[in-house]
Design an enzyme around this catalytic site. Structure first.
Site, PDB file in Angstrom:
ATOM      1  N   SER A   1     -13.143   6.024  -1.854  1.00 33.62           N
ATOM      2  CA  SER A   1     -12.163   6.398  -1.193  1.00 33.62           C
ATOM      3  C   SER A   1     -11.150   6.244  -2.413  1.00 33.62           C
ATOM      4  O   SER A   1     -11.543   5.468  -3.454  1.00 33.62           O
ATOM      5  CB  SER A   1     -11.746   5.297  -0.112  1.00 33.62           C
ATOM      6  OG  SER A   1     -10.276   5.786   0.104  1.00 33.62           O
TER       7      SER A   1
ATOM      8  N   TYR B   1     -10.133  -2.819   4.073  1.00 34.27           N
ATOM      9  CA  TYR B   1     -11.042  -1.459   3.826  1.00 34.27           C
ATOM     10  C   TYR B   1     -10.891  -1.225   2.304  1.00 34.27           C
ATOM     11  O   TYR B   1     -11.962  -0.823   1.524  1.00 34.27           O
ATOM     12  CB  TYR B   1     -10.383  -0.099   4.664  1.00 34.27           C
ATOM     13  CG  TYR B   1     -11.028   1.005   4.395  1.00 34.27           C
ATOM     14  CD1 TYR B   1     -12.199   1.479   5.012  1.00 34.27           C
ATOM     15  CD2 TYR B   1     -10.127   1.951   3.515  1.00 34.27           C
ATOM     16  CE1 TYR B   1     -12.533   2.783   4.703  1.00 34.27           C
ATOM     17  CE2 TYR B   1     -10.514   3.053   3.232  1.00 34.27           C
ATOM     18  CZ  TYR B   1     -12.048   3.646   3.995  1.00 34.27           C
ATOM     19  OH  TYR B   1     -12.322   5.036   3.623  1.00 34.27           O
TER      20      TYR B   1
END
Ligand code: NAP
Length: 253
Positions: free
Chosen positions: A148, A162
């Site tokens: 990501s 995350y």
């Protein structure tokens, strides 16, 4: 998808039932792979992906399993072995949680975030290497880890856990890429920006892309297919010199 395309062996996509994983499963089938579509709870979605692939003349199987559970990972890879020779693994399964500052996050949340997003990728990569490594008698292959852009942004006040887990994935990609490059295995990663999938609703912000799109230079969210394109390239022989690479596909964000 062409049923006549040369068979490239088996591709295993974790979290292949929905979103980015689904697009990778369909795309890799189009590129000539038979596909293991892993899912954790949504059998209907996984079956739909399998049906779409088999209708085009490729083999596919839906396999339930939680990537953070070692016994499940063993079963997922056993299913792949039944289908053929594993040549590609896409470590795609991943989760977010609701937006919170770190001080309010529970220990259970920390553990879940790292168990699924990090440990799951380690468990699956280890199984893939056992099968692919030329040093261990395999014929080589490709591993793509789904990261990501979050590690670069940090996601303060929302998903620092995350972002940190995906930062671990980036280090994992670099290190493992260098570790097994001489064993016929190329390990690379993709760093998506904001992509139109269900993950935002699962984090409690279904309209997250709408809220943030003005901050994206290209002024829109991306599609799962736009991420799958990068995965397909990294898996393919066209990426034969890509090792430990992290491809950012984020509309400029
Ligand atoms: P999604 O639409 O929420 O789909 C998640 C997929 O992962 C589903 O197939 C789900 O299976 C599966 N899954 C969840 N937990 C699992 C587990 N413990 N074991 C096995 N499978 C599991 O997510 P997505 O947006 O496509 O995201 C895919 C990957 O891209 C993730 O790693 C995510 O972090 C990353 N990513 C996404 C974005 C974005 O904006 N969408 C941005 C950057 C990175 P079920 O269908 O059975 O629930």
């Amino acid at each position: 998808m062409s049923a006549g395309a040369a068979n490239k062996g088996v591709a295993l996509i974790t979290g292949g039932s929905r979103g980015i994983g689904r697009a990778c499963a369909l795309g890799l089938a189009e590129d000539g792979f038979d596909v293991v579509v892993n899912y954790v709870g949504n059998k209907g979605a996984a079956d739909e992906v399998v049906a779409a692939i088999t209708a085009k003349g490729r083999k596919a199987v839906a396999v339930q399993g939680d990537v953070s559970v070692e016994a499940d990972v063993a079963a997922i890879f056993a299913a792949a072995d039944k289908l053929g020779t594993l040549k590609a693994l896409v470590n795609n399964a991943g989760v977010v949680d609701i937006a919170q500052p770190v001080v309010e996050m529970s220990t259970a949340r920390f553990r879940r975030m790292f168990d699924i997003n990090v440990m799951g990728s380690f468990f699956c990569a280890r199984e893939a290497i056992k099968r692919m490594s030329t040093r261990l008698g395999g014929t080589g292959g490709a591993i793509v880890n789904m990261s990501s852009i979050a590690p670069r942004l940090g996601a303060p006040g929302q998903y620092v856990d995350y972002a940190a887990a995906k930062g671990a994935i980036d280090a994992f990609t670099l290190g493992l890429g260098r570790e097994v490059a001489n064993e016929g295995i190329r390990v690379n990663g993709v760093q998506p920006g904001l992509i139109e999938t269900d993950i935002h609703a699962s984090g409690g912000i279904p309209d997250r892309i709408e809220q943030l799109k003005s901050s994206i230079p290209i002024k829109r969210g991306g599609t799962a297919d736009e991420i799958a394109e990068a995965v397909r390239w990294l898996v393919s022989d066209k990426a034969s010199y890509a090792v430990g690479s992290l491809i950012t596909v984020s509309g400029g964000r």
